[in-house]
Scaffold this motif. Structure first.
Motif, PDB file in Angstrom:
ATOM      1  N   UNK A 136      46.876  42.335  38.017  1.00  0.00           N
ATOM      2  CA  UNK A 136      46.405  43.647  37.568  1.00  0.00           C
ATOM      3  C   UNK A 136      44.998  43.510  36.979  1.00  0.00           C
ATOM      4  N   UNK A 137      44.261  44.626  36.946  1.00  0.00           N
ATOM      5  CA  UNK A 137      42.940  44.594  36.307  1.00  0.00           C
ATOM      6  C   UNK A 137      43.021  45.360  34.995  1.00  0.00           C
ATOM      7  N   UNK A 138      42.439  44.755  33.947  1.00  0.00           N
ATOM      8  CA  UNK A 138      42.522  45.364  32.608  1.00  0.00           C
ATOM      9  C   UNK A 138      41.149  45.934  32.221  1.00  0.00           C
ATOM     10  N   UNK A 139      40.850  46.017  30.927  1.00  0.00           N
ATOM     11  CA  UNK A 139      39.584  46.615  30.479  1.00  0.00           C
ATOM     12  C   UNK A 139      38.383  45.963  31.166  1.00  0.00           C
ATOM     13  N   UNK A 140      37.286  46.730  31.276  1.00  0.00           N
ATOM     14  CA  UNK A 140      36.103  46.221  31.983  1.00  0.00           C
ATOM     15  C   UNK A 140      35.590  44.917  31.369  1.00  0.00           C
ATOM     16  N   UNK A 141      35.745  44.735  30.053  1.00  0.00           N
ATOM     17  CA  UNK A 141      35.224  43.514  29.422  1.00  0.00           C
ATOM     18  C   UNK A 141      35.939  42.266  29.951  1.00  0.00           C
ATOM     19  N   UNK A 142      37.130  42.444  30.526  1.00  0.00           N
ATOM     20  CA  UNK A 142      37.876  41.274  31.023  1.00  0.00           C
ATOM     21  C   UNK A 142      37.687  41.049  32.534  1.00  0.00           C
ATOM     22  N   UNK A 143      36.934  41.953  33.190  1.00  0.00           N
ATOM     23  CA  UNK A 143      36.827  41.836  34.656  1.00  0.00           C
ATOM     24  C   UNK A 143      36.151  40.529  35.086  1.00  0.00           C
ATOM     25  N   UNK A 144      34.978  40.151  34.492  1.00  0.00           N
ATOM     26  CA  UNK A 144      34.358  38.899  34.969  1.00  0.00           C
ATOM     27  C   UNK A 144      35.292  37.701  34.810  1.00  0.00           C
ATOM     28  N   UNK A 145      35.985  37.598  33.670  1.00  0.00           N
ATOM     29  CA  UNK A 145      36.881  36.451  33.462  1.00  0.00           C
ATOM     30  C   UNK A 145      38.058  36.509  34.438  1.00  0.00           C
ATOM     31  N   UNK A 146      38.568  37.704  34.685  1.00  0.00           N
ATOM     32  CA  UNK A 146      39.693  37.840  35.632  1.00  0.00           C
ATOM     33  C   UNK A 146      39.262  37.371  37.027  1.00  0.00           C
ATOM     34  N   UNK A 147      38.045  37.782  37.429  1.00  0.00           N
ATOM     35  CA  UNK A 147      37.565  37.373  38.759  1.00  0.00           C
ATOM     36  C   UNK A 147      37.365  35.855  38.817  1.00  0.00           C
ATOM     37  N   UNK A 148      36.900  35.279  37.716  1.00  0.00           N
ATOM     38  CA  UNK A 148      36.686  33.814  37.723  1.00  0.00           C
ATOM     39  C   UNK A 148      38.009  33.047  37.824  1.00  0.00           C
ATOM     40  N   UNK A 149      39.003  33.504  37.056  1.00  0.00           N
ATOM     41  CA  UNK A 149      40.310  32.823  37.121  1.00  0.00           C
ATOM     42  C   UNK A 149      40.877  32.973  38.541  1.00  0.00           C
ATOM     43  N   UNK A 150      40.766  34.192  39.071  1.00  0.00           N
ATOM     44  CA  UNK A 150      41.250  34.416  40.440  1.00  0.00           C
ATOM     45  C   UNK A 150      40.545  33.450  41.398  1.00  0.00           C
TER      46      UNK A 150
END
Ligand code: FDA
Length: 311
Positions: A136-150
């Motif tokens: 899932x995608x959460x707040x915009x502040x977490x998007x770069x980190x989410x993409x990196x982990x992915x």
């Protein structure tokens, strides 16, 4: 404007520990309690029973063990272990092998490496059983980190994992292009969080228009995109785009949330379209529930009705 205010208001309420404690006591206590409108239950057994009923109705499921914004390493480890149990239970029950999770549950906001390790544990346990795991995608502040982990699990060869992109964010069109070029399976949503105008469209019409642009791109060049919306105008646009480009119903799917627009769900299935329901369960349902209220304040009416009825 009104929708932005109601989103902010309900997001503020969602942080109230007192309200959460009160809601948790009464919101799921009975079969008619208000929480059950959007949440399949507090236990894995209830979620599996809901999944069976949904599949019997001709729909697919993704199970989501609710929880987010974990603040300790031990909390992230506990959430990971619950997901590992969920994987085993799904295999044992014979329901569809598809789960959704949030990286903030697995420790994203504490330590990136721990979060990546936790995600890897879930991917490794689920791979031999042909699961699909959606982040899932959460707040915009977490998007770069989410993409990196992915990216790190993708680079290590995981292909049974996909992502969510939010059309509200300016960056999502470019992210969609880059990720679909790499063959990543994307679930497109409008975005459930209140975001600043530096990063996100503020008007519903702009969020909707961006959804349609990204949807067009994903339908033509994406890998089995998931169009996650209850918006009848956008669903009609998707059907038209797919027909115009000769894209068969088996090359994409619609997705909706458990308990929302059941009329539209039934209509899509009757027309022969693929539909997956997002089935949330678990004791930590309050923030998820408040986001659903924020999207449609009219939902407050059924909460009040249920409270009066169950009093
Ligand atoms: P919109 O808000 O325009 O609503 C269209 C119509 O749907 C409304 O007119 C109403 O009839 C109905 N509706 C919508 N919300 C309702 C509600 N709460 N109660 C009753 N009726 C409602 N978001 C996110 O930021 N990250 C994520 O990872 C996900 N994941 C996700 C998975 C799936 C399967 C879905 C369907 C949605 C998400 N979302 C999400 C939530 C998404 O961003 C969005 O907030 C909601 O889907 C509501 O937006 P709609 O596209 O339905 O449109």
């Amino acid at each position: 404007m009104l929708s932005a205010i109601s989103k902010s208001f309900f997001h503020l309420l969602a942080r109230s520990r007192g309200l959460e404690a009160l809601a948790s006591r009464v919101g799921m206590a009975r079969p008619t309690s208000f929480g059950r409108r959007f949440i399949a239950g507090e236990t894995l057994d209830e979620a599996i029973a809901a999944a069976r009923a949904i599949q019997a109705g001709g729909m697919n499921v993704t199970l989501d063990q609710l929880g987010e914004s974990v603040t300790t390493i031990s909390g992230a480890d506990a959430a990971t272990r619950i997901y590992l149990q969920t994987v085993d239970a799904i295999v044992g029950a014979g329901v569809e092998r598809n789960i959704s999770l949030k990286l903030s549950q697995l420790g994203l906001n504490i330590d990136r490496a721990t979060c990546t390790d936790n995600l890897r544990r879930i991917l490794e346990a689920s791979r031999p059983h042909d699961f699909f795991v959606r982040i899932d995608m959460e707040e915009s502040s977490t998007v770069p980190a989410t993409l990196e982990v992915f990216q790190s699990v993708w680079d290590q060869g995981s292909r049974h994992v996909g992502l969510v992109l939010q059309s509200a964010l300016y960056r999502s069109e470019e992210d969609a292009r880059r990720l679909s070029d790499a063959g990543v399976r994307i679930r497109l949503v409008k975005g459930a969080y209140k975001e600043p105008k530096s990063v996100a469209y503020q008007k519903k019409a702009d969020v909707d228009a961006a959804f349609v642009r990204i949807m067009d791109q994903l339908l033509r060049t994406g890998t089995y995109p998931a169009l996650a919306t209850h918006d009848p105008a956008i669903i009609d646009a998707a059907k038209r785009m797919a027909a115009a480009n000769r894209i068969g119903n088996d090359r994409y799917e619609f997705q909706m949330l458990y308990g929302i627009r059941r009329d539209l769900q039934a209509a899509l299935v009757a027309e022969g379209f693929r539909l997956r329901l997002y089935v949330p369960f678990g004791t930590q349902w309050f923030p998820y529930f408040m986001r659903r209220l924020g999207e449609r304040p009219a939902n407050l009416a059924f909460v009040l009705r249920a409270l009066i009825r169950d009093r």
